[in-house]
Design an enzyme around this catalytic site. Structure first.
Site, short mmCIF file in Angstrom:
data_model
loop_
_atom_site.label_atom_id
_atom_site.label_comp_id
_atom_site.label_asym_id
_atom_site.label_seq_id
_atom_site.Cartn_x
_atom_site.Cartn_y
_atom_site.Cartn_z
N LYS A 333 0.87 -1.30 -0.01
CA LYS A 333 0.02 0.08 -0.05
C LYS A 333 0.64 1.29 0.11
CE LYS A 333 -4.32 -1.90 1.63
NZ LYS A 333 -5.24 -2.36 2.62
N ARG A 367 -3.16 -10.21 5.57
CA ARG A 367 -3.69 -10.18 4.17
C ARG A 367 -2.62 -9.69 3.19
NH1 ARG A 367 -6.00 -7.20 0.29
NH2 ARG A 367 -7.89 -8.15 -0.87
N1 HH2 Z 1 -7.36 -4.07 1.56
C1 HH2 Z 1 -7.55 -4.31 0.30
C2 HH2 Z 1 -9.03 -5.02 -0.17
N2 HH2 Z 1 -9.52 -5.77 0.75
N3 HH2 Z 1 -9.67 -6.32 3.04
C3 HH2 Z 1 -9.19 -6.36 4.36
N4 HH2 Z 1 -9.83 -7.04 5.38
N5 HH2 Z 1 -8.10 -5.52 4.86
C4 HH2 Z 1 -7.33 -4.66 3.78
O1 HH2 Z 1 -6.61 -3.94 4.25
C5 HH2 Z 1 -7.89 -4.70 2.67
C6 HH2 Z 1 -9.03 -5.68 2.09
C7 HH2 Z 1 -7.15 -3.29 -0.72
O2 HH2 Z 1 -6.16 -3.90 -1.30
P1 HH2 Z 1 -6.11 -4.99 -2.61
O3 HH2 Z 1 -7.14 -6.00 -2.64
O4 HH2 Z 1 -4.79 -5.43 -2.80
O5 HH2 Z 1 -6.53 -3.83 -4.03
P2 HH2 Z 1 -7.45 -3.72 -4.72
O6 HH2 Z 1 -8.60 -3.28 -3.51
O7 HH2 Z 1 -7.23 -2.37 -5.83
O8 HH2 Z 1 -8.09 -4.95 -5.36
#
Ligand code: HH2
Length: 387
Positions: A333, A367
């Protein structure tokens, strides 16, 4: 005589020092637990409650600082327990002692497991949650697992790397992103969940804010709902989680991914995030979700600027004190880039470092995209923490 400091911030330090000097282990642990120093913020507080609180805190040997509508009490757990006594020997007005007593009881919970719709996941050690985004536009892995066959290969690779849970998402929640329509999200997520649940053999979590997607994914074999809105986006989500007996991740965010950056304003991020999460947790419990099914997540990067993310990580104890297992999702992030200067494709070492920091502050679920790197770093933290 020599003076040696005991590690005051490590619960095991006092118990070990006492046990090593002949005290029986149970007695040593009880003394160490009761002797732990705790600071609690009480707000909002009625003016009428301030007088009795200040008086009774002094009588109980608890420090009490008060201001306009708030108080901070500082004391050992044993003394705070005395202050929270209810019934005939109550010191405080019932509404204060009941809330304080409930909080202290929750704080004693040491959740070592997570109940999902299909099993109980052990959390004595760090638990790695592998990210599988079946989206064309996720900020770090968009497009990579968009086809179901690729997602299945991705799931197997995450299992080999040490993931204990697979988290499948069909909506990018990066700041400013627009949500796909529900039919599109269903098309992306459901076949992948079905394939992973059937063929990879790991518990599958669905990362969605929509009850329709959650219900379809649970039907297809998912057992956890990871809702970045903390069950606030879709009024039917709680019902779907309840009906399936699913595990649920209640994450902190303000607004939605399109608007959250404008709401990243805090006077004290750690306590505000913890209080807002506690409110969401209370609603989930009132609606009938089982306590053992709930995991809390501070929502790193969601409605938070870099300094807020670091404050929340450092003061994760405000969230672990709520008595649920805590998940963090620092993976790749922006706030990590702010600290290291590294672009998104070179943030896995920083991610592993953030996971270790969070583990030391009490998180149990991580995660991440690069499971192997985080797992290795967390193995060191687990060994240090005696897991
Ligand atoms: N962060 C993202 C998505 N889901 N769920 C939880 N529980 N905690 C988090 O910090 C979290 C999450 C965002 O990250 P990512 O899935 O890598 O990216 P994107 O939302 O662009 O798919």
């Amino acid at each position: 005589m020599r003076v040696t400091a005991l590690a005051g911030d490590v619960p095991a330090a006092l118990a070990t020092a006492l046990a090593a000097r002949g005290l029986d282990a149970v007695h040593a642990e009880a003394l160490a637990a009761g002797g732990a120093q705790v600071a609690l913020l009480l707000e909002p507080l009625d003016e009428a409650d301030t007088g009795p609180l200040v008086r009774e805190a002094a009588a109980a040997g608890v420090d009490c600082h008060t201001g306009d509508g708030w108080a901070v009490v500082v004391g050992t757990l044993a003394r705070l327990g005395g202050l929270a006594r209810s019934g005939a020997s109550a010191r405080l007005p019932e509404r204060l002692s009941a809330e304080l007593g409930r909080f202290l009881a929750d704080r004693q919970e040491r959740p070592e497991a997570w109940r999902t719709a299909r099993r109980t996941i052990a959390l004595e050690r760090s638990c790695l949650v592998g990210i599988l985004n079946v989206t064309p536009d996720s900020f770090s892995d968009g497009g990579r697992h968009f086809a179901p066959g690729d997602a299945l290969a991705g799931g197997r690779a995450l299992r080999e790397a040490g993931a204990a849970i697979l988290d499948v998402g069909g909506e990018s929640t990066r700041p400013g992103s627009a949500a796909p329509d529900e039919a599109e999200e269903l098309r992306r997520v459901v076949p992948v969940v079905r394939a992973l649940a059937g063929e990879v053999g790991l518990p599958v979590s669905v990362d969605t804010r929509r009850s329709g997607v959650a219900a379809a994914a649970l039907e297809a074999g998912a057992e956890i709902v990871n809702d970045v809105s903390g069950l606030a986006h879709d009024p039917r989500m709680t019902e779907v989680v309840c009906a399936a007996g699913a595990g649920v991740v209640i994450m902190h965010m303000r607004g939605d991914p399109a608007t959250m950056d404008a709401r990243a304003t805090y006077a004290d991020a750690a306590t505000e995030v913890a209080a807002e999460l506690a409110e969401r947790r209370d609603r989930a419990l009132e609606a009938g979700i089982a306590r053992e099914a709930i995991v809390l997540d501070p929502g790193l990067g969601f409605a938070k600027r870099p300094e807020h993310n670091f404050a929340v990580l450092d003061r994760l104890a405000s969230i672990t004190a709520l008595g649920h297992p805590v998940m963090v999702g620092p993976s790749r992030k922006r706030f990590l880039g702010a600290a290291t200067g590294a672009p998104v494709e070179r943030r896995d070492a920083a991610t592993a470092a953030a996971c270790v920091a969070a583990r030391i502050r009490g998180a149990r679920l991580f995660r991440v995209h690069d499971v192997a790197a985080a797992r290795e770093a967390l193995a060191v933290a687990d060994a240090m923490l005696g897991a």
